[in-house]
Design a protein around this motif. Structure first.
Motif, mmCIF file in Angstrom:
data_model
loop_
_atom_site.group_PDB
_atom_site.id
_atom_site.type_symbol
_atom_site.label_atom_id
_atom_site.label_comp_id
_atom_site.label_asym_id
_atom_site.label_seq_id
_atom_site.Cartn_x
_atom_site.Cartn_y
_atom_site.Cartn_z
ATOM 1 N N ASN A 1 56.815 111.945 2.888
ATOM 2 C CA ASN A 1 55.874 112.925 3.427
ATOM 3 C C ASN A 1 55.457 112.556 4.847
ATOM 4 O OD1 ASN A 1 54.449 110.632 2.363
ATOM 5 N ND2 ASN A 1 52.546 111.762 2.610
ATOM 6 N N ARG A 2 56.045 111.472 5.342
ATOM 7 C CA ARG A 2 55.648 111.005 6.668
ATOM 8 C C ARG A 2 56.773 110.163 7.254
ATOM 9 N NH1 ARG A 2 50.329 107.254 7.113
ATOM 10 N NH2 ARG A 2 50.518 106.619 9.290
ATOM 11 N N LEU B 1 57.186 102.297 1.867
ATOM 12 C CA LEU B 1 57.722 102.237 3.228
ATOM 13 C C LEU B 1 59.223 102.038 3.112
ATOM 14 C CD1 LEU B 1 55.218 99.887 5.104
ATOM 15 C CD2 LEU B 1 55.891 102.153 5.888
ATOM 16 N N MET B 2 59.990 102.962 3.648
ATOM 17 C CA MET B 2 61.439 102.874 3.540
ATOM 18 C C MET B 2 62.091 102.896 4.921
ATOM 19 S SD MET B 2 64.137 105.299 1.452
ATOM 20 C CE MET B 2 64.372 106.642 2.632
ATOM 21 N N ILE B 3 62.682 101.750 5.295
ATOM 22 C CA ILE B 3 63.409 101.688 6.570
ATOM 23 C C ILE B 3 64.799 102.264 6.374
ATOM 24 C CG2 ILE B 3 64.388 100.156 8.332
ATOM 25 C CD1 ILE B 3 62.254 98.109 7.635
ATOM 26 N N THR B 4 65.222 103.098 7.317
ATOM 27 C CA THR B 4 66.587 103.606 7.272
ATOM 28 C C THR B 4 67.104 103.809 8.686
ATOM 29 O OG1 THR B 4 68.012 105.434 6.593
ATOM 30 C CG2 THR B 4 65.712 105.972 6.986
ATOM 31 N N HIS B 5 68.417 103.664 8.839
ATOM 32 C CA HIS B 5 69.032 103.955 10.124
ATOM 33 C C HIS B 5 69.544 105.382 10.171
ATOM 34 C CE1 HIS B 5 69.456 100.840 13.172
ATOM 35 N NE2 HIS B 5 69.095 100.029 12.207
ATOM 36 N N ASN B 6 69.430 106.047 9.038
ATOM 37 C CA ASN B 6 69.955 107.393 8.932
ATOM 38 C C ASN B 6 68.826 108.402 9.165
ATOM 39 O OD1 ASN B 6 70.751 109.932 7.807
ATOM 40 N ND2 ASN B 6 72.468 108.868 6.849
ATOM 41 N N LYS C 1 61.134 96.806 12.821
ATOM 42 C CA LYS C 1 60.964 97.430 11.498
ATOM 43 C C LYS C 1 60.923 96.378 10.377
ATOM 44 C CE LYS C 1 64.802 99.776 11.975
ATOM 45 N NZ LYS C 1 65.243 99.203 13.278
ATOM 46 N N SER C 2 61.944 95.519 10.351
ATOM 47 C CA SER C 2 61.979 94.491 9.294
ATOM 48 C C SER C 2 60.823 93.519 9.467
ATOM 49 C CB SER C 2 63.301 93.730 9.336
ATOM 50 O OG SER C 2 64.378 94.589 9.062
ATOM 51 N N THR C 3 60.507 93.221 10.721
ATOM 52 C CA THR C 3 59.396 92.299 10.982
ATOM 53 C C THR C 3 58.082 92.866 10.428
ATOM 54 O OG1 THR C 3 60.545 91.546 12.965
ATOM 55 C CG2 THR C 3 58.233 90.968 12.782
ATOM 56 N N LEU C 4 57.897 94.176 10.574
ATOM 57 C CA LEU C 4 56.690 94.807 10.024
ATOM 58 C C LEU C 4 56.643 94.633 8.502
ATOM 59 C CD1 LEU C 4 54.164 96.581 10.164
ATOM 60 C CD2 LEU C 4 55.652 98.600 10.117
ATOM 61 N N LEU C 5 57.761 94.881 7.831
ATOM 62 C CA LEU C 5 57.782 94.740 6.372
ATOM 63 C C LEU C 5 57.582 93.278 5.961
ATOM 64 C CD1 LEU C 5 58.461 97.694 6.275
ATOM 65 C CD2 LEU C 5 60.299 97.213 4.678
ATOM 66 N N VAL D 1 60.829 104.892 7.864
ATOM 67 C CA VAL D 1 60.660 104.141 9.109
ATOM 68 C C VAL D 1 62.000 104.078 9.830
ATOM 69 C CG1 VAL D 1 59.930 101.949 10.145
ATOM 70 C CG2 VAL D 1 58.927 102.689 7.970
ATOM 71 N N ILE D 2 62.040 104.583 11.060
ATOM 72 C CA ILE D 2 63.275 104.492 11.842
ATOM 73 C C ILE D 2 62.983 103.777 13.160
ATOM 74 C CG2 ILE D 2 64.344 106.532 10.822
ATOM 75 C CD1 ILE D 2 63.559 108.082 13.337
ATOM 76 N N GLY D 3 64.043 103.518 13.921
ATOM 77 C CA GLY D 3 63.895 102.827 15.198
ATOM 78 C C GLY D 3 65.165 102.051 15.490
ATOM 79 N N GLY D 4 65.405 101.754 16.737
ATOM 80 C CA GLY D 4 66.624 101.059 17.143
ATOM 81 C C GLY D 4 66.674 99.624 16.641
ATOM 82 N N ASN D 5 67.795 98.977 16.844
ATOM 83 C CA ASN D 5 67.945 97.568 16.465
ATOM 84 C C ASN D 5 66.911 96.734 17.217
ATOM 85 O OD1 ASN D 5 71.222 98.477 16.462
ATOM 86 N ND2 ASN D 5 70.370 97.485 14.664
#
Ligand SMILES: Nc1ncnc2c1ncn2[C@@H]1O[C@H](COP(=O)(O)OP(=O)(O)OP(=O)(O)O)[C@@H](O)[C@H]1O
Ligand SMILES: [Mg+2]
Length: 264
Positions: free
Chosen positions: A217-218, A203-208, A45-49, A37-41
């Motif tokens: 896979n997605r 589900l893995m959030i990353t800024h990278n 993203k964190s809210t979804l988790l 999961v990516i996306g700007g500040n």
């Protein structure tokens, strides 16, 4: 394994600080999906988790885990389905306790057994074997206090604890962001090994963006409280950073400031 159906969340409604953080998010994860999961500040993203974990109730919509509607279940009742690792290496473990005590606590989660009866020899052997996957030599330091470990070692241990009972869902919120690049790469490598070994739905959030492309896979990108991009299969395998930036440009109307945010 996970169905998020059109969820909304507004913080501080009716005040000057009102913020719609989730604006109609829908996403379905199949068993064994590993989604980055990516996306700007502030994209949500964190809210979804947090919504999935049940930190607070959503305003609208539904969340199902393995077919069970958990929308109204409080956080502690969802915890048995979910493993979580956050950015802060200090958060997931108890510093004043030993490595084996931390693992034993994770193993006893949701059970009435306490640590008082002690850790059996068989348990100790299991922990030793589990720790080997981290490749940090912690299997020989079972009685070391966790507070003595480095941030990377603690984060690796947290990951092990979060996955000890094979959760239905593994939620990772920038769990390598606070580590130096080499350590981050190692923890990410361990993440990949554990997720593959147990076929964990993740589900893995990353800024990278490179990490987001290299793993899973997605890939989904969030923008203004919505899932703006969702790439999987062959398209995901071929994806480049340039592709992602181009897609993001389309979604955000080529807003340069947002491109920068995304890259930050
Ligand atoms: N508990 C809260 N109370 C008030 N506002 C919140 C709360 N949690 C999140 N927000 C707001 O909701 C929006 C989305 O935040 P969120 O933490 O989900 O972003 P994010 O995509 O994880 O960003 P980052 O990459 O910076 O971690 C932000 O504007 C944030 O300030
Ligand atoms: Mg966040």
């Amino acid at each position: 394994m996970l169905e998020v159906q059109d969820i909304y969340k507004t913080f501080n409604p009716g005040t000057v600080n009102e913020k719609r953080a989730l604006n109609g998010v829908s996403v379905t994860l199949n068993d064994g999906d590993f989604v980055t999961v990516i996306g700007g500040n502030g994209a949500g993203k964190s809210t979804l988790l947090n919504a999935i974990a049940g930190v607070w109730p959503v305003d609208r919509g539904a969340i199902l885990i393995d077919g069970q509607n958990v929308t109204r279940l409080p956080e502690h009742k969802r915890a048995k389905f979910i493993g979580r690792v956050f950015q802060d290496p200090m958060m997931g473990t108890a510093a004043s306790m030993q490595i084996e005590e931390n693992l034993a606590l994770a193993a006893r989660r949701g059970e009435s057994r306490t640590l008082r009866a002690g850790i059996t020899k068989a348990e100790r052997e299991t922990y030793r074997e589990l720790l080997k996957i981290l490749d940090l030599g912690l299997e020989d330091r079972l009685t070391s206090k966790v507070g003595l470990l480095s941030g990377g070692q603690r984060q690796a241990l947290t990951l092990l604890m979060a996955t000890l009972k094979k959760p239905k869902l593994l939620l990772l919120d920038e769990h390598t962001a606070a580590l130096d690049p080499k350590t981050a790469a190692k923890v990410l490598d361990t993440t990949e090994k554990i997720v593959q070994r147990d076929r964990l739905t993740t589900l893995m959030i990353t800024h990278n963006m490179r990490d987001a492309i290299a793993h899973g896979n997605r890939l989904i990108m969030m923008y203004e409280g919505r899932v703006a991009i969702d790439v999987s299969g062959e398209e995901k395998r071929k994806l480049t950073v340039e592709d992602l930036l181009a897609k993001f440009g389309q979604v955000s109307g080529s807003d340069e400031a947002n491109d920068k945010l995304l890259l930050s």
